[in-house]
Scaffold this active site. Structure first.
Site, PDB file in Angstrom:
ATOM      1  CD  GLU B  29      43.178 -14.202  51.785  1.00 38.80           C
ATOM      2  OE1 GLU B  29      42.119 -14.348  52.181  1.00 38.80           O
ATOM      3  OE2 GLU B  29      43.732 -15.010  51.374  1.00 38.80           O
ATOM      4  CG  LEU B  58      41.465 -14.101  48.076  1.00 38.68           C
ATOM      5  CD1 LEU B  58      40.105 -13.674  47.264  1.00 38.68           C
ATOM      6  CD2 LEU B  58      41.500 -15.384  48.728  1.00 38.68           C
ATOM      7  CD  GLU B  60      43.431 -18.450  51.555  1.00 40.72           C
ATOM      8  OE1 GLU B  60      43.650 -19.069  50.451  1.00 40.72           O
ATOM      9  OE2 GLU B  60      42.317 -17.703  51.663  1.00 40.72           O
ATOM     10  CD  GLN B  82      38.958 -12.311  54.852  1.00 40.21           C
ATOM     11  OE1 GLN B  82      38.353 -12.826  54.170  1.00 40.21           O
ATOM     12  NE2 GLN B  82      39.642 -11.250  54.737  1.00 40.21           N
ATOM     13  CG  PHE B  83      36.536 -16.735  58.594  1.00 42.49           C
ATOM     14  CD1 PHE B  83      35.741 -16.669  59.508  1.00 42.49           C
ATOM     15  CD2 PHE B  83      36.422 -15.611  57.366  1.00 42.49           C
ATOM     16  CE1 PHE B  83      35.085 -15.586  59.761  1.00 42.49           C
ATOM     17  CE2 PHE B  83      35.746 -14.646  57.694  1.00 42.49           C
ATOM     18  CZ  PHE B  83      34.684 -14.569  58.881  1.00 42.49           C
ATOM     19  CB  ILE B  87      43.854 -22.646  57.519  1.00 45.86           C
ATOM     20  CG1 ILE B  87      45.122 -22.265  57.918  1.00 45.86           C
ATOM     21  CG2 ILE B  87      43.408 -23.820  58.030  1.00 45.86           C
ATOM     22  CD1 ILE B  87      45.327 -22.070  59.325  1.00 45.86           C
ATOM     23  N   PRO B  89      44.117 -24.540  52.095  1.00 44.68           N
ATOM     24  CG  PRO B  89      43.384 -23.076  50.418  1.00 44.68           C
ATOM     25  CD  PRO B  89      43.096 -23.304  51.722  1.00 44.68           C
ATOM     26  CG  HIS B 129      32.556 -17.586  56.957  1.00 44.22           C
ATOM     27  ND1 HIS B 129      32.160 -18.221  55.943  1.00 44.22           N
ATOM     28  CD2 HIS B 129      33.138 -16.684  56.704  1.00 44.22           C
ATOM     29  CE1 HIS B 129      32.538 -17.467  54.882  1.00 44.22           C
ATOM     30  NE2 HIS B 129      33.311 -16.355  55.301  1.00 44.22           N
TER      31      HIS B 129
HETATM   32  C1  LIG Z   1      40.142 -19.712  50.190  1.00 41.06           C
HETATM   33  C2  LIG Z   1      39.484 -18.492  50.692  1.00 41.06           C
HETATM   34  N1  LIG Z   1      40.076 -17.559  51.279  1.00 41.06           N
HETATM   35  C3  LIG Z   1      39.478 -16.531  51.840  1.00 41.06           C
HETATM   36  C4  LIG Z   1      38.088 -16.364  51.735  1.00 41.06           C
HETATM   37  C5  LIG Z   1      37.401 -15.065  52.264  1.00 41.06           C
HETATM   38  N2  LIG Z   1      36.956 -14.213  51.238  1.00 41.06           N
HETATM   39  C6  LIG Z   1      35.430 -14.493  50.396  1.00 41.06           C
HETATM   40  S1  LIG Z   1      35.122 -13.411  49.458  1.00 41.06           S
HETATM   41  C7  LIG Z   1      36.823 -12.813  49.272  1.00 41.06           C
HETATM   42  C8  LIG Z   1      37.177 -11.994  48.170  1.00 41.06           C
HETATM   43  C9  LIG Z   1      36.976 -12.529  47.123  1.00 41.06           C
HETATM   44  O1  LIG Z   1      37.050 -11.731  46.055  1.00 41.06           O
HETATM   45  P1  LIG Z   1      36.813 -12.190  44.636  1.00 41.06           P
HETATM   46  O2  LIG Z   1      37.627 -13.390  44.196  1.00 41.06           O
HETATM   47  O3  LIG Z   1      37.516 -10.863  43.615  1.00 41.06           O
HETATM   48  O4  LIG Z   1      35.362 -12.250  44.287  1.00 41.06           O
HETATM   49  P2  LIG Z   1      34.252 -11.214  44.779  1.00 41.06           P
HETATM   50  O5  LIG Z   1      33.857 -11.082  45.934  1.00 41.06           O
HETATM   51  O6  LIG Z   1      34.865  -9.740  44.134  1.00 41.06           O
HETATM   52  O7  LIG Z   1      33.184 -11.666  43.987  1.00 41.06           O
HETATM   53  C10 LIG Z   1      37.595 -13.388  50.452  1.00 41.06           C
HETATM   54  C11 LIG Z   1      39.055 -12.957  50.700  1.00 41.06           C
HETATM   55  C12 LIG Z   1      37.381 -17.224  51.180  1.00 41.06           C
HETATM   56  N3  LIG Z   1      35.978 -17.422  50.964  1.00 41.06           N
HETATM   57  N4  LIG Z   1      38.087 -18.468  50.541  1.00 41.06           N
END
Ligand SMILES: Cc1ncc(C[n+]2csc(CCOP(=O)(O)OP(=O)(O)O)c2C)c(N)n1
Ligand SMILES: [Mg+2]
Lengths: 361, 320
Positions: B29, B58, B60, B82-83, B87, B89, B129
């Site tokens: 990601e 997005l 995992e 990403q963190f 992991i 999932p 995180h």
């Molecule tokens: C399972 C998971 N993977 C990765 C992340 C890191 N992360 C936080 S927000 C985000 C993007 C989220 O995008 P979206 O679902 O479109 O929501 P938005 O931020 O646009 O409100 C990511 C990759 C996370 N929080 N949870």
């Protein structure tokens, strides 16, 4: 020996399923509405929608400046998404349940979770997530997408108990790529759960644009595969948001099952205060969304209806600023929890080992 | 020789290995255009193109599952989660597939992939995180777990991990990313997996640590005649180096960032109890985080072992 007989059958290909996706918009950028689609709202209710959006935006701006001053931690701004969040949250009844993500401060504010507690949470204090007993909103989900099945489960439980409530799950466009999104929608379809899925399609998941998240033309159409309706709405149009949510909740409560609402909007700010969106998107793209502002168009509409004046706005801004000042003051006045607080809620009852660990303090 | 921080060292390792080996691909990601949320993959997509440095949806489980398929096909994917807190999932993919592919196919298929992911508390980050759940992956035979403690070792260990024929979880401390710079040679050098290093020799007590906690440990041992070991690879861990030291000192303190119960410190402690009991002068001590849900920033300093807690354990060991 008989000759081998070949018969030819005619087996025409046929289309056995096809679908279409509705898109709903009620209020345009100039403040004009389609009367036939306008949900029944009193002047007072219209003002409430507007005022709550103004409060949500003012809160958001304050949170950003508090973050810049180092007074709270990383923060995920909601700018641009006020109509989606406030319009849907104000369509809820008090008994309905809500499962938000980390970007739903407009929802928390609209359902009545105290703004100072939201600041407290983003300031790194879990006590800010302690929801009042009479509110049915879950704590922020930072893991993306994996909270969506919880909403379905709560809806299944309500159905089992015969409670006439609806449940909303909020998530982003990025969240629709997680397996749990698909499992949740599938469960909802199979069990006809009284749940409304609200996808805040703000076009970005950090640096990944919507078209790289899914090859599908819309997110709404994903509902079709799970056997229920998906609808796209103008997410910057609070009347469309309100109407679509009200209708979907009513349908859920009638026993007619789930709905997916794709609220088409835009993330006007960086992903969070830890992000720099200029690395991956253009200023022009952001600027093109400025005239579509969700608050501006309601103001124009109210002005036409005689519900808005300079004085009203001045009063409102003063009231709102006072509320946000108060939230900031209260958040900063909260006493530090102290290390014992870490141990208090891991289990219903503290364990023997934890008790020993506590002796360090 | 360039002075690099850990972000730059890992970036350099990836870049050089991709230049050498066309089978190395990067996916995850925000790793492409954005260069990763910590900028580890900065510039890689520009240099190697979006077919080799892929911004994924997005998901995992999708990232790791697809990496397994790529690895079995012959590529050497380096996936970024990403963190570490996100992991989960992908844990089914890691445990039920990556860890077992070699065994289940009796060696017909292998899974030479690397999963890089930032871990650890102490950077005032939001919930999820700050996890340090390395022990989970140490409980999966078939998976190797590597945790570098400095830029030099990060580069050398990452090269070994990419070249390793088995799946490797490579955990990078967010706290260490920009904490220090050191000499990191350009070009090829490797730090072998499954080998610990003695960071500092001593006679009285062996202190074992890894990742960020090694640095806390090094601060804490001042005034003690301590032998400090950086484990580097947790599973399989370097029994020889550890036991040799314990035979000499007869005292052990293990310092780790994870909550104590079920931590990798527990595995070390159990192994030492089995193998070294007759050489020990003092009870084995684990200094770990508390057995609580990882707190938000306001309480995180209370949660992780600080130098005081490490020193207390050292002083306690020296009573024997
Ligand atoms: C399972 C998971 N993977 C990765 C992340 C890191 N992360 C936080 S927000 C985000 C993007 C989220 O995008 P979206 O679902 O479109 O929501 P938005 O931020 O646009 O409100 C990511 C990759 C996370 N929080 N949870
Ligand atoms: Mg989004």
């Amino acid at each position: 020996m008989a000759a081998c007989m070949l018969s030819f059958y005619h087996m025409p290909e046929e289309t056995i399923a096809s679908f279409s996706v509705r898109r709903l918009a009620v209020l345009d950028e100039k403040g004009n509405i389609d009367e036939s689609l306008m949900p029944p709202l009193s002047d007072g209710e219209i003002k409430r929608l507007y005022e709550t959006m103004v409060l949500a935006r003012t809160f958001d701006q304050r949170a950003l400046s508090l973050q810049r001053e180092g007074r709270i931690g990383t923060y995920a701004p909601i700018a641009g998404q006020e109509a989606t969040q406030v319009g849907s949250a104000l369509a809820l009844e008090k008994s309905d349940w809500v499962f938000p993500t980390f970007r739903e401060n407009g929802v928390y504010i609209a359902v009545g979770h105290p703004p100072h507690m939201i600041l407290q949470y983003w300031g790194g204090d879990e006590r800010g997530l302690k929801i009042a007993e009479d509110l049915h909103i879950f704590p922020v989900s930072i893991p993306v997408g994996t909270h969506i099945p919880h909403a379905v489960g709560a809806a299944m439980a309500a159905k089992y108990r015969g409670d006439k409530i609806g449940v909303i799950a909020y998530f982003g466009d990025g969240g629709t790529s997680e397996g749990d999104f698909h499992e949740a929608l599938n469960f909802a379809g199979v069990f006809k759960a009284p749940v409304v899925f609200i996808c805040e399609n703000n076009q970005w998941a950090i640096s990944v644009p919507r078209e790289k998240q899914t090859a599908a033309k819309t997110i709404a159409q994903k509902a079709v595969a799970y056997g229920f309706e998906g609808i796209q709405i103008d997410g910057n149009d609070i009347f469309a948001v309100y109407k679509a949510t009200k209708d979907a909740l009513a349908k859920a409560k009638r026993g007619d099952g789930p709905t997916l609402i794709e609220s088409y909007t835009y993330r006007m700010s960086d992903h969070t205060t830890a992000d720099d969106a200029s690395r991956y998107r253009t200023k022009e793209e952001v600027e093109a969304w400025l005239p579509k502002d969700p608050i501006l168009r309601v103001k124009l509409f109210m002005e036409k209806k005689g519900l808005w004046s300079d004085e009203y706005q001045k009063d409102l801004e003063a009231k709102t600023k006072a509320a946000v000042d108060e939230a900031e003051r209260k958040a900063e006045a909260v006493e530090h929890a102290g290390p014992r607080d870490m141990f208090a809620y891991t289990y219903g009852k503290i364990t023997g080992r934890q008790r020993k660990e506590l002796e360090d303090f | 020789m360039p002075q690099l921080n850990m972000v730059q060292a890992i970036n350099l390792a990836l870049r050089e290995e991709m230049e050498r080996d066309g089978d190395v691909v990067v996916l995850g990601e925000d790793v492409g255009k954005n260069g990763g949320v910590f900028r580890i993959t900065e510039g890689l997509q520009t240099q190697f193109g979006p077919e080799r440095v892929m911004d994924t949806p997005l998901a995992e489980s999708g990232i790791v599952g697809a990496s397994i398929g790529m690895a079995a096909y012959g590529l050497k994917p380096v996936a970024e989660i990403q963190f570490l807190g996100f992991i989960y999932p992908a844990v089914d993919q890691i445990s039920n597939h990556a860890a077992r592919l070699r065994s289940r196919s009796r060696g017909r298929y292998t899974c030479p992939l690397v999963i890089r992911t930032p871990y650890g508390a102490g950077i005032r980050a939001p919930e999820h995180h700050s996890e340090s759940c390395e022990a989970i992956f140490c409980h999966m035979p078939g998976i190797k777990v590597v945790m570098p403690s400095s830029p030099y070792y990060a580069k050398g260990l990452l090269l070994s991990s990419i070249r390793d024929p088995d799946p490797v979880i490579f955990l990078e401390s967010t706290r260490l990313y920009r904490l220090m710079k050191e000499d990191v040679p350009e070009g090829e050098y490797v730090v072998p997996l499954e080998q610990a290093r003695v960071v500092q020799e001593g006679k009285d007590v062996t202190v074992i640590s890894w990742g960020f906690m090694l640095h806390r440990t090094l601060q804490a041992v001042e005034g003690f005649d301590a032998e400090v070991i950086d484990l580097m690879t947790l599973n399989p861990f370097d029994e020889e180096t550890v036991y040799k030291s314990v035979r000499k000192t007869g005292r052990v303190v293990i310092v780790c960032e994870a909550p104590k119960t079920g931590s990798f410190a527990s595995e070390l402690s159990a192994s030492l109890a089995e193998e070294m009991m007759l050489h020990l002068k003092a009870p084995i001590a684990r200094v770990a985080s508390y057995d609580v849900v990882l707190p938000l920033p306001k309480l995180e300093d209370y949660y992780m072992p600080g130098t005081e807690r490490i020193r207390k354990a050292l002083a306690e060991a020296m009573k024997y």
